[in-house]
Design an enzyme around this catalytic site. Structure first.
Site, short mmCIF file in Angstrom:
data_model
loop_
_atom_site.label_atom_id
_atom_site.label_comp_id
_atom_site.label_asym_id
_atom_site.label_seq_id
_atom_site.Cartn_x
_atom_site.Cartn_y
_atom_site.Cartn_z
N PHE A 24 32.60 42.00 29.44
CA PHE A 24 31.52 42.12 28.46
C PHE A 24 31.30 43.61 28.23
CE2 PHE A 24 27.29 41.51 26.66
CZ PHE A 24 27.50 40.36 25.91
N PHE A 59 27.26 39.58 35.79
CA PHE A 59 26.74 38.60 36.74
C PHE A 59 27.82 38.14 37.72
CE2 PHE A 59 25.31 34.38 38.12
CZ PHE A 59 24.02 34.67 38.52
N GLU A 60 29.07 38.12 37.26
CA GLU A 60 30.19 37.67 38.09
C GLU A 60 30.77 38.77 38.98
OE1 GLU A 60 29.33 34.98 34.98
OE2 GLU A 60 30.02 37.04 34.67
N ALA A 82 29.03 47.52 31.96
CA ALA A 82 27.86 48.03 31.24
C ALA A 82 26.94 46.88 30.89
CB ALA A 82 28.29 48.76 29.97
N SER A 87 17.16 42.32 23.06
CA SER A 87 15.78 42.03 22.65
C SER A 87 15.12 40.96 23.53
CB SER A 87 15.76 41.59 21.19
OG SER A 87 16.59 40.47 21.01
N HIS A 90 16.93 38.93 29.29
CA HIS A 90 18.23 38.68 29.92
C HIS A 90 18.76 39.93 30.64
CE1 HIS A 90 22.02 36.57 30.46
NE2 HIS A 90 22.67 37.60 29.94
N PHE A 115 28.87 50.84 43.12
CA PHE A 115 28.27 50.30 41.91
C PHE A 115 28.41 51.29 40.76
CE2 PHE A 115 24.60 48.94 39.28
CZ PHE A 115 24.86 47.59 39.21
#
Length: 155
Positions: A24, A59-60, A82, A87, A90, A115
């Site tokens: 992503f 998240f993974e 990233a 808006s 989440h 990280f």
């Protein structure tokens, strides 16, 4: 009596790394990978000792990072990606869970897991931190990984 200070060196020769990157915001992730690889090579490491694992999103990252650490094939795992605020809430959930999950994976495996995931307000900030105005945070995460491997070896 003198206090002994123990620090990790910045020598990556013969070290093996897993880079776990979120697909992503892939454009940013790729720039972070480039920065991490550049850091490892500049500090004596080789591209042959780097594996890149791509997962769907931030998240993974913790699960893949932990699984890579548990293989025993890597001296360190570097998470990259990233998370850019949108808006909805989440962003807050994903940023918190990714951060907490990566930290937990490092504690559970006792393999350095760094990280290098950007958490920014907008795309411009992410671009700045992926190799333009604000340096490359992938490079920084790799540098921390190199230092941590060498520190762990002295503890």
């Amino acid at each position: 009596m003198s206090i002994k200070t123990i620090e990790g060196t910045l020598e990556a020769t013969n070290l093996k790394f897993a880079l776990v990157v979120s697909r992503f915001n892939d454009f940013i992730g790729q720039k972070l990978v480039e920065g991490a690889v550049d850091c490892i090579v500049r500090h004596g490491g080789s591209e042959e000792n780097i594996a890149v694992y791509k997962c769907p999103g931030a998240f993974e990252l913790p699960a893949v990072a932990k699984k890579a650490a548990l293989t025993g094939r890597y001296d360190a795992v570097i998470t990259l990606g990233a998370i850019i605020r949108g808006s909805t809430s989440h962003y807050d959930v994903i940023a918190a869970e990714a951060t907490k999950g990566v930290a937990q994976a490092g504690l559970e495996t006792m393999i350095p897991i760094t990280f290098g995931v950007l958490t920014t307000e907008n795309l411009e900030q992410a671009i700045e931190r992926a190799g333009t105005k604000a340096g490359n945070k992938g490079f920084d995460a790799a540098l921390a990984a190199i230092e941590m491997v060498n520190l762990y070896r002295q503890v």
